[in-house]
Design a protein around this motif. Structure first.
Motif, PDB file in Angstrom:
ATOM      1  N   LEU A  24      70.050  45.804 -20.933  1.00 48.56           N
ATOM      2  CA  LEU A  24      70.250  45.125 -22.043  1.00 48.56           C
ATOM      3  C   LEU A  24      71.268  45.528 -23.037  1.00 48.56           C
ATOM      4  N   LYS A  25      71.773  46.706 -22.970  1.00 47.89           N
ATOM      5  CA  LYS A  25      72.880  47.001 -23.688  1.00 47.89           C
ATOM      6  C   LYS A  25      74.240  46.384 -23.309  1.00 47.89           C
ATOM      7  N   MET A  26      74.145  46.026 -21.771  1.00 49.01           N
ATOM      8  CA  MET A  26      75.238  45.394 -21.110  1.00 49.01           C
ATOM      9  C   MET A  26      75.288  43.943 -21.311  1.00 49.01           C
ATOM     10  N   ASN A  27      74.137  43.152 -22.114  1.00 42.09           N
ATOM     11  CA  ASN A  27      74.050  41.902 -22.137  1.00 42.09           C
ATOM     12  C   ASN A  27      73.576  40.987 -21.140  1.00 42.09           C
ATOM     13  N   LYS A  28      72.726  41.897 -20.287  1.00 44.08           N
ATOM     14  CA  LYS A  28      72.390  40.949 -18.960  1.00 44.08           C
ATOM     15  C   LYS A  28      70.997  40.526 -19.464  1.00 44.08           C
ATOM     16  N   LEU A  29      70.765  39.315 -18.820  1.00 46.10           N
ATOM     17  CA  LEU A  29      69.293  38.621 -18.961  1.00 46.10           C
ATOM     18  C   LEU A  29      68.286  38.995 -17.977  1.00 46.10           C
ATOM     19  N   ILE A  30      67.258  39.740 -18.047  1.00 49.34           N
ATOM     20  CA  ILE A  30      66.394  40.002 -17.042  1.00 49.34           C
ATOM     21  C   ILE A  30      65.177  39.080 -17.449  1.00 49.34           C
ATOM     22  N   VAL A  31      64.887  38.226 -16.128  1.00 48.31           N
ATOM     23  CA  VAL A  31      63.576  37.398 -16.210  1.00 48.31           C
ATOM     24  C   VAL A  31      62.636  38.233 -15.660  1.00 48.31           C
ATOM     25  N   PRO A  32      61.668  38.829 -16.484  1.00 48.55           N
ATOM     26  CA  PRO A  32      60.882  39.793 -16.068  1.00 48.55           C
ATOM     27  C   PRO A  32      59.732  39.444 -14.576  1.00 48.55           C
ATOM     28  N   ASP A  33      59.225  40.529 -14.057  1.00 51.19           N
ATOM     29  CA  ASP A  33      58.353  40.166 -12.860  1.00 51.19           C
ATOM     30  C   ASP A  33      56.919  39.532 -13.300  1.00 51.19           C
ATOM     31  N   LEU A  34      56.493  40.158 -14.486  1.00 50.54           N
ATOM     32  CA  LEU A  34      55.217  39.595 -15.016  1.00 50.54           C
ATOM     33  C   LEU A  34      54.974  38.043 -15.287  1.00 50.54           C
ATOM     34  N   TYR A  35      56.173  37.330 -15.383  1.00 54.53           N
ATOM     35  CA  TYR A  35      56.399  36.187 -15.576  1.00 54.53           C
ATOM     36  C   TYR A  35      56.938  35.589 -14.167  1.00 54.53           C
ATOM     37  N   LEU A  36      57.869  35.800 -13.833  1.00 51.59           N
ATOM     38  CA  LEU A  36      58.792  35.291 -12.869  1.00 51.59           C
ATOM     39  C   LEU A  36      57.972  35.109 -11.601  1.00 51.59           C
ATOM     40  N   ASN A  37      57.338  36.332 -11.092  1.00 52.98           N
ATOM     41  CA  ASN A  37      56.739  36.048  -9.766  1.00 52.98           C
ATOM     42  C   ASN A  37      55.288  35.419  -9.796  1.00 52.98           C
ATOM     43  N   ALA A  38      54.899  35.067 -10.892  1.00 56.99           N
ATOM     44  CA  ALA A  38      53.464  34.502 -11.371  1.00 56.99           C
ATOM     45  C   ALA A  38      52.968  33.289 -10.578  1.00 56.99           C
ATOM     46  N   GLY A  39      54.243  32.562  -9.848  1.00 64.65           N
ATOM     47  CA  GLY A  39      53.616  31.389  -9.119  1.00 64.65           C
ATOM     48  C   GLY A  39      52.719  31.629  -8.113  1.00 64.65           C
ATOM     49  N   GLY A  40      52.763  32.930  -7.465  1.00 60.52           N
ATOM     50  CA  GLY A  40      51.634  32.956  -6.409  1.00 60.52           C
ATOM     51  C   GLY A  40      50.304  32.823  -6.991  1.00 60.52           C
ATOM     52  N   VAL A  41      49.915  33.586  -8.149  1.00 59.38           N
ATOM     53  CA  VAL A  41      48.548  33.659  -8.547  1.00 59.38           C
ATOM     54  C   VAL A  41      48.272  32.533  -9.325  1.00 59.38           C
ATOM     55  N   THR A  42      49.223  31.652  -9.629  1.00 62.62           N
ATOM     56  CA  THR A  42      49.025  30.302 -10.317  1.00 62.62           C
ATOM     57  C   THR A  42      48.489  29.391  -9.346  1.00 62.62           C
ATOM     58  N   VAL A  43      49.237  29.228  -7.999  1.00 61.86           N
ATOM     59  CA  VAL A  43      48.608  28.233  -7.053  1.00 61.86           C
ATOM     60  C   VAL A  43      47.400  28.988  -6.305  1.00 61.86           C
ATOM     61  N   SER A  44      47.020  30.208  -6.454  1.00 57.45           N
ATOM     62  CA  SER A  44      45.895  30.759  -5.817  1.00 57.45           C
ATOM     63  C   SER A  44      44.680  30.337  -6.772  1.00 57.45           C
ATOM     64  N   TYR A  45      45.034  30.251  -8.123  1.00 61.88           N
ATOM     65  CA  TYR A  45      43.975  29.725  -9.002  1.00 61.88           C
ATOM     66  C   TYR A  45      43.805  28.316  -8.607  1.00 61.88           C
ATOM     67  N   PHE A  46      44.663  27.485  -8.333  1.00 63.43           N
ATOM     68  CA  PHE A  46      44.377  25.924  -7.941  1.00 63.43           C
ATOM     69  C   PHE A  46      43.514  26.110  -6.714  1.00 63.43           C
ATOM     70  N   GLU A  47      43.855  27.016  -5.712  1.00 61.39           N
ATOM     71  CA  GLU A  47      43.027  26.918  -4.462  1.00 61.39           C
ATOM     72  C   GLU A  47      41.831  27.236  -4.739  1.00 61.39           C
ATOM     73  N   TRP A  48      41.521  28.372  -5.619  1.00 58.45           N
ATOM     74  CA  TRP A  48      40.175  28.867  -5.880  1.00 58.45           C
ATOM     75  C   TRP A  48      39.150  27.662  -6.535  1.00 58.45           C
ATOM     76  N   LEU A  49      40.026  27.004  -7.255  1.00 58.05           N
ATOM     77  CA  LEU A  49      39.157  25.579  -8.041  1.00 58.05           C
ATOM     78  C   LEU A  49      39.101  24.955  -6.926  1.00 58.05           C
ATOM     79  N   LYS A  50      39.827  24.639  -6.225  1.00 57.79           N
ATOM     80  CA  LYS A  50      39.569  23.833  -5.030  1.00 57.79           C
ATOM     81  C   LYS A  50      38.508  23.961  -4.220  1.00 57.79           C
ATOM     82  N   ASN A  51      38.368  25.428  -3.828  1.00 56.09           N
ATOM     83  CA  ASN A  51      37.164  26.015  -2.928  1.00 56.09           C
ATOM     84  C   ASN A  51      35.917  25.567  -3.842  1.00 56.09           C
ATOM     85  N   LEU A  52      35.826  26.028  -4.990  1.00 56.40           N
ATOM     86  CA  LEU A  52      34.543  25.917  -5.769  1.00 56.40           C
ATOM     87  C   LEU A  52      34.152  24.384  -6.008  1.00 56.40           C
TER      88      LEU A  52
END
Length: 538
Positions: free
Chosen positions: A398-426
């Motif tokens: 951060l002191k070096m002015n780097k933009l870090i896109v954090p894990d708890l947002y960036l790799n949430a695509g898997g759980v998002t689509v897992s949610y869609f699959e779970w709804l499909k199953n129900l």
């Protein structure tokens, strides 16, 4: 003990460096923190930042409901906020199981597995299951807590969980892996750690649709016998067993959309000294597994150029760019990226320290530490893995002015689509099936209506007036397929969540500190569930 952290903040139309204080913890005082402490530290920093706002909100609610004095209500609000924070911190349940395995050669081995359920503020709990020789209780607990915040950031109504089996899957036959998976499934089900409305695992490191199908089958034939929704006990299954199109590439696709939302923001790009957009940007990938390979593919399609890939058994480099399709074919045939003819072996030190615009650590946690953070030249770090940057490294970047896109947002695509699959199953119906033909017929009727209206106005002299759909409309004229709906839902989720993070960063004057903004966003949402549920403390 106080410390200071340099960040970039916006003031008017400009960008300036500000200093903000935070509390140093044991996790930050050492360069190699325990992963569970590391995630806890990020939570604590976000909690301290948002605490006063939550106390004020709760105070106003209490003051409106009764005649209590303001002094009393403020004190009550503060104690309640602290109490809810204490409920949000620890893992609610942690299970360790051991069981014997009779190997194909007749030898016996004791297998150890873990499942952690961090929070039941939403049910079921959700989280992947990994097979790795270094799995530990602390790691599983840390990943479970991270899943809670990850689900909250993208508004997926699950609590966080995680599982791990302490094995190296490369040392076991397929038959042995099936026996391990099915027995672990039984142990989870017996202890109440598996079920469509209780706890729903998904693929993670070294697991995939095959393991999920074994788990679903085992549960459906035993504890889930007679339960219509039994196969919703896991997600990431093969399509033929209730899986959903787009799940395999979901995390990589989500990573692309996550970076896309920030790389197209001129304010952020100006703050780090680059131009908006992927075009002509270079990137280096660490980890060429499922997440890394799909991320590489999507970035390549939108004009970015992969110049290097680092794997556990070797690294390759090509300044002119590495073609993802050719690399994938080579890896499938050879089981490694080493020797790929479209690039040269990397002869330097650490590839992630090479000059590039975007760095994608998609392998494992704590790969960027205080020891190498000063050497990172990439302007954007996209955390495809969980916890690849330590707190000390985060401060340095951060002191070096780097933009870090954090894990708890960036790799949430898997759980998002897992949610869609779970709804499909129900729901027991594929997305688009009920409306597919109706939408196609309605679109053709629309074209006929336009043609009829034009002919009524201008006549049919010279023949009928041709109505030709555009290329984009022609592709969608038959309605949305399941994959179209999944991709659209994922893109919308990542875009909406990015806007929320940006708004939070601006509200708290955090500048480039997107990680803290994401944690604050998640903490506010989880706190609201606890607060509005009227929970009492025993």
């Amino acid at each position: 003990m106080l410390r200071t952290l340099g960040t970039i903040a916006r003031r008017g139309s400009g960008v300036h460096v500000v200093r903000r204080s935070a509390y140093s913890t044991q996790a930050e005082e050492k360069d190699d923190p325990n992963f569970f402490d590391m995630v806890g530290d990020y939570f604590e920093h976000g909690a301290r930042l948002v605490e006063d706002k939550l106390v004020d909100n709760l105070y106003n609610q209490i003051d409106e409901k009764g005649p209590a004095s303001k002094g009393t209500s403020v004190d009550q609000s503060h104690r309640r906020v602290q109490g809810i924070f204490q409920m949000m911190r620890p893992c609610n349940h942690v299970l360790q199981v051991t069981f014997p395995l009779r190997k194909d050669n007749g030898e016996y081995e004791i297998i150890t597995g873990y499942r952690a359920q961090h929070s039941q503020h939403r049910v079921p709990t959700k989280g992947g299951m990994r097979y790795a020789p270094d799995v530990s209780e602390d790691e599983v607990k840390a990943l479970a807590s991270l899943m809670t915040w990850k689900c909250a950031v993208v508004d997926v109504p699950f609590g966080g969980a995680k599982a791990g089996v302490k094995i190296d899957p490369r040392k076991y036959t397929e038959r042995e892996l099936e026996k391990i998976t099915r027995r672990f499934t039984m142990e989870l089900a017996k202890k109440g750690f598996l079920g469509p409305g209780i706890d729903v695992p998904a693929p993670d490191m070294n697991t995939g649709p095959r393991e999920m199908s074994w788990m679903a089958d085992t549960y459906a034939m035993t504890h889930g016998y007679g339960d219509l929704n039994a196969h919703a006990c896991v997600t990431g299954k093969p399509i033929t067993q209730g899986g959903i199109h787009g799940r395999v590439s979901a995390t990589g696709r989500g990573l692309f959309h996550g970076i896309e939302n920030f790389i197209n923001e001129a304010t952020f790009m100006s703050a780090i000294g680059t131009t908006p957009g992927f075009q002509d940007k270079t990137f280096i990938l660490q980890g060429c597994g499922n997440v890394g390979l799909h991320s590489m593919r999507y970035l390549h399609r939108h004009g970015a150029r992969c110049i290097g890939i680092q794997e556990y058994d070797g690294s390759i480099y090509n300044e002119q760019g590495i073609d993802p399709r050719e690399l994938e074919e080579y890896k499938v045939q050879n089981g490694t990226i080493v020797g790929f003819p479209g690039a040269s072996p990397y002869e330097g030190g650490n590839l992630i320290e090479e000059e590039c615009d975007i760095l994608l650590p998609c392998a494992k946690e704590k790969v960027i530490t205080a020891n190498n953070a000063h050497n990172i030249k990439a302007r954007i770090i996209g955390e495809g893995a969980n916890g690849p940057v330590t707190p000390e490294a985060d401060k340095i970047l951060l002191k070096m002015n780097k933009l870090i896109v954090p894990d708890l947002y960036l790799n949430a695509g898997g759980v998002t689509v897992s949610y869609f699959e779970w709804l499909k199953n129900l729901n027991h119906v594929s997305y688009g099936r009920l409306s597919f033909k109706y939408e196609r017929d309605a679109n053709y009727d629309l074209l006929d209506s336009v043609q009829t209206s034009l002919e009524r106005k201008f006549g049919k002299y010279g023949g009928k007036i041709p109505i030709t759909p555009s290329e984009g409309f022609a592709k969608k004229i038959s309605g949305a397929s399941e994959k179209d709906i999944v991709h659209s839902g994922l893109q919308y989720t990542m875009e909406r969540s990015a806007r929320q993070i940006m708004t939070t960063a601006q509200r708290y004057d955090l500048g480039l500190d997107l990680r803290t903004a994401a944690y604050v966003n998640a903490i506010e949402k989880v706190f609201k569930v606890y607060s509005e549920a009227g929970l009492t403390f025993s």
